[in-house]
Motif scaffolding. Structure first.
Motif, PDB file in Angstrom:
ATOM      1  N   SER A 129     -27.016  17.342  20.629  1.00  0.00           N
ATOM      2  CA  SER A 129     -25.820  17.462  19.786  1.00  0.00           C
ATOM      3  C   SER A 129     -25.942  16.637  18.510  1.00  0.00           C
ATOM      4  O   SER A 129     -25.322  16.949  17.499  1.00  0.00           O
ATOM      5  CB  SER A 129     -24.589  17.012  20.575  1.00  0.00           C
ATOM      6  OG  SER A 129     -24.586  15.603  20.753  1.00  0.00           O
TER       7      SER A 129
ATOM      8  N   ILE B 242     -25.181  22.842  27.681  1.00  0.00           N
ATOM      9  CA  ILE B 242     -24.080  23.270  26.819  1.00  0.00           C
ATOM     10  C   ILE B 242     -22.836  22.407  27.034  1.00  0.00           C
ATOM     11  O   ILE B 242     -22.142  22.035  26.079  1.00  0.00           O
ATOM     12  CB  ILE B 242     -23.755  24.754  27.072  1.00  0.00           C
ATOM     13  CG1 ILE B 242     -24.934  25.629  26.636  1.00  0.00           C
ATOM     14  CG2 ILE B 242     -22.484  25.173  26.339  1.00  0.00           C
ATOM     15  CD1 ILE B 242     -24.791  27.091  27.016  1.00  0.00           C
TER      16      ILE B 242
ATOM     17  N   ALA C 231     -17.911  23.532  20.432  1.00  0.00           N
ATOM     18  CA  ALA C 231     -19.120  24.245  20.851  1.00  0.00           C
ATOM     19  C   ALA C 231     -20.307  23.881  19.958  1.00  0.00           C
ATOM     20  O   ALA C 231     -20.147  23.675  18.757  1.00  0.00           O
ATOM     21  CB  ALA C 231     -18.878  25.749  20.809  1.00  0.00           C
TER      22      ALA C 231
ATOM     23  N   THR D 111     -28.974  25.455  31.779  1.00  0.00           N
ATOM     24  CA  THR D 111     -28.216  25.925  30.619  1.00  0.00           C
ATOM     25  C   THR D 111     -26.794  25.377  30.593  1.00  0.00           C
ATOM     26  O   THR D 111     -26.346  24.827  29.563  1.00  0.00           O
ATOM     27  CB  THR D 111     -28.173  27.466  30.606  1.00  0.00           C
ATOM     28  OG1 THR D 111     -29.514  27.967  30.581  1.00  0.00           O
ATOM     29  CG2 THR D 111     -27.421  27.974  29.383  1.00  0.00           C
TER      30      THR D 111
ATOM     31  N   SER E 145     -24.270  24.375  18.120  1.00  0.00           N
ATOM     32  CA  SER E 145     -24.821  25.393  17.233  1.00  0.00           C
ATOM     33  C   SER E 145     -25.458  26.535  18.020  1.00  0.00           C
ATOM     34  O   SER E 145     -25.807  26.399  19.201  1.00  0.00           O
ATOM     35  CB  SER E 145     -25.879  24.772  16.320  1.00  0.00           C
ATOM     36  OG  SER E 145     -27.023  24.392  17.084  1.00  0.00           O
ATOM     37  N   THR E 146     -25.624  27.657  17.334  1.00  0.00           N
ATOM     38  CA  THR E 146     -26.265  28.820  17.954  1.00  0.00           C
ATOM     39  C   THR E 146     -27.694  28.497  18.385  1.00  0.00           C
ATOM     40  O   THR E 146     -28.149  28.921  19.447  1.00  0.00           O
ATOM     41  CB  THR E 146     -26.274  30.006  16.978  1.00  0.00           C
ATOM     42  OG1 THR E 146     -24.932  30.328  16.617  1.00  0.00           O
ATOM     43  CG2 THR E 146     -26.931  31.230  17.611  1.00  0.00           C
ATOM     44  N   ARG E 147     -28.402  27.725  17.569  1.00  0.00           N
ATOM     45  CA  ARG E 147     -29.784  27.363  17.918  1.00  0.00           C
ATOM     46  C   ARG E 147     -29.813  26.541  19.204  1.00  0.00           C
ATOM     47  O   ARG E 147     -30.656  26.772  20.079  1.00  0.00           O
ATOM     48  CB  ARG E 147     -30.416  26.570  16.776  1.00  0.00           C
ATOM     49  CG  ARG E 147     -31.885  26.228  17.022  1.00  0.00           C
ATOM     50  CD  ARG E 147     -32.490  25.444  15.871  1.00  0.00           C
ATOM     51  NE  ARG E 147     -32.642  26.276  14.689  1.00  0.00           N
ATOM     52  CZ  ARG E 147     -31.898  26.156  13.590  1.00  0.00           C
ATOM     53  NH1 ARG E 147     -30.935  25.252  13.534  1.00  0.00           N
ATOM     54  NH2 ARG E 147     -32.105  26.929  12.555  1.00  0.00           N
ATOM     55  N   THR E 148     -28.902  25.608  19.332  1.00  0.00           N
ATOM     56  CA  THR E 148     -28.836  24.811  20.558  1.00  0.00           C
ATOM     57  C   THR E 148     -28.510  25.683  21.759  1.00  0.00           C
ATOM     58  O   THR E 148     -29.100  25.530  22.844  1.00  0.00           O
ATOM     59  CB  THR E 148     -27.776  23.702  20.412  1.00  0.00           C
ATOM     60  OG1 THR E 148     -28.197  22.792  19.383  1.00  0.00           O
ATOM     61  CG2 THR E 148     -27.593  22.928  21.706  1.00  0.00           C
ATOM     62  N   LEU E 149     -27.578  26.607  21.585  1.00  0.00           N
ATOM     63  CA  LEU E 149     -27.221  27.511  22.684  1.00  0.00           C
ATOM     64  C   LEU E 149     -28.423  28.347  23.121  1.00  0.00           C
ATOM     65  O   LEU E 149     -28.657  28.545  24.315  1.00  0.00           O
ATOM     66  CB  LEU E 149     -26.071  28.425  22.255  1.00  0.00           C
ATOM     67  CG  LEU E 149     -24.705  27.762  22.049  1.00  0.00           C
ATOM     68  CD1 LEU E 149     -23.715  28.765  21.474  1.00  0.00           C
ATOM     69  CD2 LEU E 149     -24.175  27.196  23.356  1.00  0.00           C
ATOM     70  N   LEU E 150     -29.195  28.842  22.157  1.00  0.00           N
ATOM     71  CA  LEU E 150     -30.358  29.664  22.476  1.00  0.00           C
ATOM     72  C   LEU E 150     -31.416  28.869  23.233  1.00  0.00           C
ATOM     73  O   LEU E 150     -31.989  29.349  24.221  1.00  0.00           O
ATOM     74  CB  LEU E 150     -30.963  30.236  21.191  1.00  0.00           C
ATOM     75  CG  LEU E 150     -30.235  31.425  20.559  1.00  0.00           C
ATOM     76  CD1 LEU E 150     -30.870  31.780  19.213  1.00  0.00           C
ATOM     77  CD2 LEU E 150     -30.290  32.631  21.496  1.00  0.00           C
TER      78      LEU E 150
ATOM     79  N   THR F  50     -21.025  20.050  24.190  1.00  0.00           N
ATOM     80  CA  THR F  50     -19.602  20.247  23.911  1.00  0.00           C
ATOM     81  C   THR F  50     -18.822  18.949  24.089  1.00  0.00           C
ATOM     82  O   THR F  50     -17.960  18.604  23.266  1.00  0.00           O
ATOM     83  CB  THR F  50     -19.031  21.328  24.848  1.00  0.00           C
ATOM     84  OG1 THR F  50     -19.739  22.551  24.642  1.00  0.00           O
ATOM     85  CG2 THR F  50     -17.548  21.561  24.580  1.00  0.00           C
TER      86      THR F  50
END
Length: 307
Positions: A42, A163, A173, A159, A175-180, A167
């Motif tokens: 994060s 996440i 939430a 996962t 970033s998208t890169r972190t989620l991927l 958070t």
């Protein structure tokens, strides 16, 4: 149906040692490690949010993971009597329905802690809770199929904690890169879970549990496990390189190369080397996770003051 050995003395309640054995503290490491990765990725630092992060570690490890172990052992008590009769329930050290009662109590505690951490964390924990029960309990019993069951555990152990931690650290939430990247490491963990299935092929065949070694044979299952572990890590390397995080990409590449060398030996004797590879290769896998997390965290760290 397997029965508890008749020579085991009756008891009305389990000992503290039996409760700890049921919750299997050694299994708490993966989700706690993933939670640490999420907090670091994060880039928020601990600072004023140390308390929710500490609570999140408690939630990911002792509570949710411990609960999942209790649920699994309760609904697996008959197959464990064949594969591993020394376990706490089939051996009689966890008498009556105590295993189920402990699983329910820890589910309630998990949701209470998650609710305290906010709606996003509560939602993630609720998903993890549903997957943990669905993995072992009828009517779903995802573990009956190695493709589905191992995927559920991988997402739950890697996962979701990643996440959830990001958070909790950010307050929103990630970033998208972190989620991927969190998703990719959860997918790769599918292969890690397959390693655990090699030791119980006989019992799984008898009980109709379709693990990958049962479905495809030991050699093919080993090949599948290696591919499932390696491909997501290669994708992580590409994502890090694309973000300009060359050092992180290189470190993940090094640990992947070392894993590939271990995989060669594992593939030569899957049943004999599964435990060996699990001990060595999994350590390298989670080292790469942390390297990726540190790299991601550097993207959002504040720039040092000038002068």
């Amino acid at each position: 149906m397997a029965q508890i050995p008749s020579h085991v003395p009756a008891a009305s309640y389990p000992s503290p040692k039996a409760v700890v054995q049921l919750l299997k503290p050694i299994t708490w490491f993966p989700p706690m490690w993933a939670f640490a990765c999420g907090a670091i990725a994060s880039g928020a630092g601990i600072g004023d949010r140390w308390f929710p992060i500490a609570l999140g570690v408690l939630l990911a490890g002792p509570l949710l993971c411990g609960m999942s172990q209790a649920v699994n052992d309760w609904f697996d008590r008959h197959v464990d009597a064949i594969n591993e009769p020394h376990r706490v329930i089939p051996s009689g050290r966890m008498p009556g329905q105590w295993g189920l009662a402990i699983a329910i109590a820890m589910s309630v505690m998990s949701m209470a802690v998650a609710a305290f951490l906010g709606p996003l964390v509560f939602a993630a924990a609720l998903v993890g809770l549903a997957l943990a029960w669905g993995y072992s309990a009828p009517p779903f019993r995802f573990k009956q199929n190695g493709w589905i069951g191992n995927g559920v555990v991988g997402l739950s152990y890697e996962t979701l904690p990643w996440i959830t931690a990001a958070t909790a650290a950010l307050g929103h939430a990630p970033s998208t890169r972190t989620l991927l990247i969190a998703l990719l490491y959860g997918v790769g963990a599918h292969g890690i879970l397959t390693l655990n299935d090699f030791k119980s092929i006989k019992g799984d065949q008898q009980m109709g549990v379709d693990t990958l070694p049962v479905l495809h044979g030991a050699q093919n299952a080993a090949r599948i496990a290696c591919l499932v572990m390696a491909i997501p890590q290669a994708c992580v390397i590409l994502l890090l390189a694309q973000a300009g995080l060359q050092t992180g990409a290189m470190l993940v590449g090094v640990v992947l190369a070392l894993q590939l060398l271990c995989m060669i030996r594992f593939l030569g004797d899957p049943e004999g080397k599964a435990i060996w590879y699990s001990a060595l290769g999994v350590g390298l896998y989670v080292t790469g996770m942390m390297a990726a997390a540190v790299a991601l965290g550097s993207l959002t760290l504040p720039a040092p003051p000038l002068g």
